[in-house]
Design a protein around this motif. Structure first.
Motif, PDB file in Angstrom:
ATOM      1  N   LEU A  49       7.053   1.953  12.353  1.00  0.00           N
ATOM      2  CA  LEU A  49       5.769   1.347  12.381  1.00  0.00           C
ATOM      3  C   LEU A  49       4.827   1.922  11.211  1.00  0.00           C
ATOM      4  N   GLY A  50       4.671   3.069  10.916  1.00  0.00           N
ATOM      5  CA  GLY A  50       3.933   3.705   9.808  1.00  0.00           C
ATOM      6  C   GLY A  50       4.498   3.385   8.356  1.00  0.00           C
ATOM      7  N   PHE A  51       5.759   3.046   8.446  1.00  0.00           N
ATOM      8  CA  PHE A  51       6.272   2.659   7.056  1.00  0.00           C
ATOM      9  C   PHE A  51       5.830   1.097   6.872  1.00  0.00           C
ATOM     10  N   ALA A  52       5.894   0.399   7.909  1.00  0.00           N
ATOM     11  CA  ALA A  52       5.566  -1.014   7.850  1.00  0.00           C
ATOM     12  C   ALA A  52       3.967  -1.235   7.838  1.00  0.00           C
ATOM     13  N   MET A  53       3.303  -0.208   8.089  1.00  0.00           N
ATOM     14  CA  MET A  53       1.603  -0.425   8.052  1.00  0.00           C
ATOM     15  C   MET A  53       1.357  -0.001   6.390  1.00  0.00           C
ATOM     16  N   LEU A  54       2.033   0.957   6.075  1.00  0.00           N
ATOM     17  CA  LEU A  54       1.956   1.347   4.500  1.00  0.00           C
ATOM     18  C   LEU A  54       2.370   0.323   3.509  1.00  0.00           C
ATOM     19  N   LEU A  55       3.490  -0.368   3.921  1.00  0.00           N
ATOM     20  CA  LEU A  55       3.930  -1.465   3.075  1.00  0.00           C
ATOM     21  C   LEU A  55       3.177  -2.634   3.019  1.00  0.00           C
ATOM     22  N   LEU A  56       2.700  -3.009   4.151  1.00  0.00           N
ATOM     23  CA  LEU A  56       1.530  -4.183   4.404  1.00  0.00           C
ATOM     24  C   LEU A  56       0.259  -3.762   3.633  1.00  0.00           C
ATOM     25  N   TYR A  57      -0.241  -2.653   3.823  1.00  0.00           N
ATOM     26  CA  TYR A  57      -1.665  -2.217   3.066  1.00  0.00           C
ATOM     27  C   TYR A  57      -1.508  -2.377   1.750  1.00  0.00           C
ATOM     28  N   LEU A  58      -0.272  -1.927   1.212  1.00  0.00           N
ATOM     29  CA  LEU A  58      -0.169  -2.018  -0.169  1.00  0.00           C
ATOM     30  C   LEU A  58      -0.138  -3.330  -0.788  1.00  0.00           C
ATOM     31  N   ARG A  59       0.241  -4.402   0.100  1.00  0.00           N
ATOM     32  CA  ARG A  59       0.288  -5.783  -0.216  1.00  0.00           C
ATOM     33  C   ARG A  59      -1.350  -6.496  -0.018  1.00  0.00           C
ATOM     34  N   PHE A  60      -1.731  -6.097   1.057  1.00  0.00           N
ATOM     35  CA  PHE A  60      -3.011  -6.713   1.528  1.00  0.00           C
ATOM     36  C   PHE A  60      -3.836  -5.703   2.429  1.00  0.00           C
ATOM     37  N   PRO A  61      -4.839  -5.132   2.216  1.00  0.00           N
ATOM     38  CA  PRO A  61      -5.835  -5.464   1.213  1.00  0.00           C
ATOM     39  C   PRO A  61      -5.530  -4.909  -0.309  1.00  0.00           C
ATOM     40  N   GLY A  62      -4.372  -4.424  -0.585  1.00  0.00           N
ATOM     41  CA  GLY A  62      -3.814  -3.978  -2.003  1.00  0.00           C
ATOM     42  C   GLY A  62      -4.332  -2.345  -2.001  1.00  0.00           C
ATOM     43  N   ARG A  63      -4.525  -1.748  -0.999  1.00  0.00           N
ATOM     44  CA  ARG A  63      -4.496  -0.264  -1.328  1.00  0.00           C
ATOM     45  C   ARG A  63      -3.675   0.708  -0.223  1.00  0.00           C
ATOM     46  N   VAL A  64      -3.879   1.836  -0.511  1.00  0.00           N
ATOM     47  CA  VAL A  64      -2.900   2.698   0.151  1.00  0.00           C
ATOM     48  C   VAL A  64      -3.799   3.228   1.650  1.00  0.00           C
ATOM     49  N   LEU A  65      -2.916   3.052   2.708  1.00  0.00           N
ATOM     50  CA  LEU A  65      -3.580   3.531   3.938  1.00  0.00           C
ATOM     51  C   LEU A  65      -3.597   5.198   3.631  1.00  0.00           C
ATOM     52  N   ALA A  66      -4.993   5.299   3.897  1.00  0.00           N
ATOM     53  CA  ALA A  66      -5.371   6.799   3.672  1.00  0.00           C
ATOM     54  C   ALA A  66      -4.710   7.745   4.929  1.00  0.00           C
ATOM     55  N   ALA A  67      -4.745   9.013   4.658  1.00  0.00           N
ATOM     56  CA  ALA A  67      -4.192   9.958   5.584  1.00  0.00           C
ATOM     57  C   ALA A  67      -5.104  10.006   6.722  1.00  0.00           C
ATOM     58  N   GLY A  68      -4.647   9.988   7.730  1.00  0.00           N
ATOM     59  CA  GLY A  68      -5.397  10.128   9.172  1.00  0.00           C
ATOM     60  C   GLY A  68      -6.236   8.592   9.285  1.00  0.00           C
ATOM     61  N   GLU A  69      -6.102   7.596   8.305  1.00  0.00           N
ATOM     62  CA  GLU A  69      -6.704   6.352   8.712  1.00  0.00           C
ATOM     63  C   GLU A  69      -5.993   5.426   9.740  1.00  0.00           C
ATOM     64  N   ILE A  70      -6.613   5.059  11.021  1.00  0.00           N
ATOM     65  CA  ILE A  70      -6.010   4.133  11.862  1.00  0.00           C
ATOM     66  C   ILE A  70      -6.608   2.622  11.530  1.00  0.00           C
ATOM     67  N   PRO A  71      -5.708   1.919  11.270  1.00  0.00           N
ATOM     68  CA  PRO A  71      -5.762   0.367  11.001  1.00  0.00           C
ATOM     69  C   PRO A  71      -6.372  -0.314  12.309  1.00  0.00           C
ATOM     70  N   PRO A  72      -7.169  -1.196  12.260  1.00  0.00           N
ATOM     71  CA  PRO A  72      -7.789  -2.078  13.465  1.00  0.00           C
ATOM     72  C   PRO A  72      -6.614  -2.313  14.341  1.00  0.00           C
ATOM     73  N   ALA A  73      -6.917  -2.256  15.638  1.00  0.00           N
ATOM     74  CA  ALA A  73      -5.981  -2.200  16.844  1.00  0.00           C
ATOM     75  C   ALA A  73      -5.281  -3.691  16.798  1.00  0.00           C
ATOM     76  N   PRO A  74      -6.080  -4.720  16.561  1.00  0.00           N
ATOM     77  CA  PRO A  74      -5.137  -6.029  16.242  1.00  0.00           C
ATOM     78  C   PRO A  74      -4.447  -6.106  15.284  1.00  0.00           C
TER      79      PRO A  74
END
Length: 140
Positions: A49-74
């Motif tokens: 799941l962490g890998f998936a979130m990193l992959l998708l954040y790189l695509r959109f919104p086009g940035r790195v998911l920061a250390a300790g950052e939690i994406p919105p629940a939805p």
């Protein structure tokens, strides 16, 4: 040299935070078969799941998911549902930044990304400032 902020925190959030509307989630966070195969190659549910979130954040919104950052629940729920993972698995992902950094390195290599530094800046300026050529070889 001190950095000036051109945008306030609210404006940055509007630009860089992922959408949470269902239509936008489908548009920006749907995983392909190739994505799912890459994600499933990770060992645990947490790293998948962490890998998936990193992959998708790189695509959109086009940035790195920061250390300790939690994406919105939805966003977490939508992404976790696709490979059949528990959305609670993401909570443990932020505890070990070493895994996040390793995954980022793997993703940047797999996606053909590179660090934007002085050399890249010079290449970009050179490309953007080249003189256009006319058909006959003369400009003007």
């Amino acid at each position: 040299m001190a950095r000036r902020r051109l945008l306030n925190a609210e404006a940055w959030n509007r630009l860089l935070m992922p959408p949470v509307e269902e239509r936008d989630l489908v548009r920006h966070f749907t995983l392909s078969r190739e994505d799912l195969a890459l994600i499933r190659s990770r060992r645990t549910e947490t790293t998948q799941l962490g890998f998936a979130m990193l992959l998708l954040y790189l695509r959109f919104p086009g940035r790195v998911l920061a250390a300790g950052e939690i994406p919105p629940a939805p966003v977490i729920a939508f992404v976790a549902r696709q490979p059949g993972l528990r959305r609670s698995a993401f909570t443990a992902y932020g505890r070990r930044d070493e895994a996040r950094r390793k995954h980022l390195a793997e993703l940047t290599a797999a996606l053909g990304f590179r660090t934007f530094g002085d050399a890249t800046f010079g290449e970009l300026v050179a490309r953007l400032t080249r003189q256009p050529r006319s058909i006959g070889g003369r400009v003007g």
